[in-house]
Design a protein around this motif. Structure first.
Motif, PDB file in Angstrom:
ATOM      1  N   UNK A   1      -1.891  -1.958  -6.090  1.00 10.00           N
ATOM      2  CA  UNK A   1      -0.853  -2.890  -5.621  1.00 10.00           C
ATOM      3  C   UNK A   1      -0.469  -3.876  -6.729  1.00 10.00           C
ATOM      4  N   UNK A   2      -1.417  -4.191  -7.594  1.00 12.78           N
ATOM      5  CA  UNK A   2      -1.098  -5.082  -8.712  1.00 12.78           C
ATOM      6  C   UNK A   2      -0.067  -4.440  -9.641  1.00 12.78           C
TER       7      UNK A   2
ATOM      8  N   UNK B   1       0.821  -1.208   0.000  1.00 13.17           N
ATOM      9  CA  UNK B   1       0.000   0.000   0.000  1.00 13.17           C
ATOM     10  C   UNK B   1       0.856   1.261   0.000  1.00 13.17           C
ATOM     11  N   UNK B   2       1.945   1.244   0.769  1.00 10.34           N
ATOM     12  CA  UNK B   2       2.853   2.397   0.798  1.00 10.34           C
ATOM     13  C   UNK B   2       3.486   2.623  -0.571  1.00 10.34           C
ATOM     14  N   UNK B   3       3.869   1.531  -1.211  1.00  9.53           N
ATOM     15  CA  UNK B   3       4.481   1.656  -2.536  1.00  9.53           C
ATOM     16  C   UNK B   3       3.465   2.125  -3.578  1.00  9.53           C
ATOM     17  N   UNK B   4       2.211   1.687  -3.416  1.00  4.27           N
ATOM     18  CA  UNK B   4       1.173   2.112  -4.353  1.00  4.27           C
ATOM     19  C   UNK B   4       0.936   3.616  -4.243  1.00  4.27           C
TER      20      UNK B   4
ATOM     21  N   UNK C   1       5.557  -3.863 -11.628  1.00  2.40           N
ATOM     22  CA  UNK C   1       6.758  -3.042 -11.807  1.00  2.40           C
ATOM     23  C   UNK C   1       7.954  -3.662 -11.088  1.00  2.40           C
ATOM     24  N   UNK C   2       7.720  -4.123  -9.864  1.00  5.91           N
ATOM     25  CA  UNK C   2       8.810  -4.728  -9.089  1.00  5.91           C
ATOM     26  C   UNK C   2       9.350  -5.965  -9.793  1.00  5.91           C
ATOM     27  N   UNK C   3       8.461  -6.792 -10.315  1.00  8.81           N
ATOM     28  CA  UNK C   3       8.889  -7.998 -11.017  1.00  8.81           C
ATOM     29  C   UNK C   3       9.735  -7.658 -12.237  1.00  8.81           C
ATOM     30  N   UNK C   4       9.341  -6.634 -12.955  1.00  6.16           N
ATOM     31  CA  UNK C   4      10.087  -6.223 -14.153  1.00  6.16           C
ATOM     32  C   UNK C   4      11.487  -5.749 -13.767  1.00  6.16           C
ATOM     33  N   UNK C   5      11.562  -4.894 -12.754  1.00  2.00           N
ATOM     34  CA  UNK C   5      12.860  -4.352 -12.354  1.00  2.00           C
ATOM     35  C   UNK C   5      13.749  -5.419 -11.717  1.00  2.00           C
TER      36      UNK C   5
END
Length: 237
Positions: free
Chosen positions: A55-56, A40-43, A61-65
């Motif tokens: 959050x999705x 939630x914080x990252x969103x 994005x995290x998976x890509x990076x």
């Protein structure tokens, strides 16, 4: 663009501050409530760039990076293994490589863990059997299960090439009959002792040299140190 570089730098710093999302040894790594809170914080941060961020989208994005980071890290490791000089080691060119360096050890653990998925059932079964009260089994079976259980527990923590080699050896030992396991473990233990004493050399170990008069097919292992040779002969028909 400079503003993109600044934004993602801040985003990755915020991600780093949420170890429950990436640090496998974190006490909250399996806590879904803590993880949802962190996402939630990252969103909220991502909404500075994408107004409808969810959050999705954060996970995507995290998976890509992380995938890009793994590719760059692998290039570095491969260039170091090739035996080239320090000047020839690959230098990552991806903009955000340094920002994600805190993931380096975690990615190594994730890779090792994925390679061990085939063994997870065996680990779980052994640990369940060990935790229950049951009649005493044979000494050989106890030693074998203890060896595999310790290897599994070790590999769930920090894993390196030696840990993976130990698991491979444990797997091979399980394929042997009980008598052969005893011979193999004795030979391995004696070699390890010589290694700790610093007396091993290139010709320390020979397998099945000659044959015993009473057992033509008995394996013979000769391990010699820098001081005196030690010979083990097994006698199994």
């Amino acid at each position: 663009m400079p503003e993109d570089r600044e934004f993602w730098g801040e985003f990755f710093q915020l991600y780093k501050e949420q170890p429950c999302l990436w640090q496998i040894k974190s006490k909250h790594y399996l806590n879904k409530y803590k993880k949802n809170e962190a996402y939630g914080k990252l969103a909220e941060k991502l909404k500075e760039k994408y107004h409808d961020a969810t959050t999705d989208l954060v996970k995507k994005k995290i998976n890509i990076y992380r995938s890009n980071f793994r590719k760059e890290a692998k290039k570095v490791e491969d260039s170091m293994r090739s035996g080239t000089g320090a000047d020839d080691v690959y230098t990552p060119t991806w903009t955000y490589y340094e920002d994600l360096m805190f993931l380096k050890d975690q990615e190594a653990i994730r890779t090792s863990t994925s390679n061990l998925q085939a063994h997870e059932v065996d680990c779980a079964e052994i640990e369940v059997r060990s935790s229950k009260s049951r009649p005493r089994t044979t000494k050989i079976r106890n030693e074998r299960e203890e060896l595999i259980s310790l290897a599994c527990k070790r590999l769930r923590g920090h894993s390196d090439d030696l840990d993976k080699l130990a698991l491979a050896w444990a797997s091979e030992l399980r394929r042997m009959n009980p008598t052969q396991q005893i011979f193999a473990k004795k030979a391995i233990n004696d070699v390890l002792i010589e290694g700790q004493l610093g007396t091993l050399h290139r010709h320390s170990v020979s397998i099945n040299v000659g044959s015993a008069p009473a057992a033509q097919n008995a394996p013979t292992i000769v391990a010699s140190s820098s001081q005196s040779p030690v010979e083990w002969k097994t006698d199994c028909q």
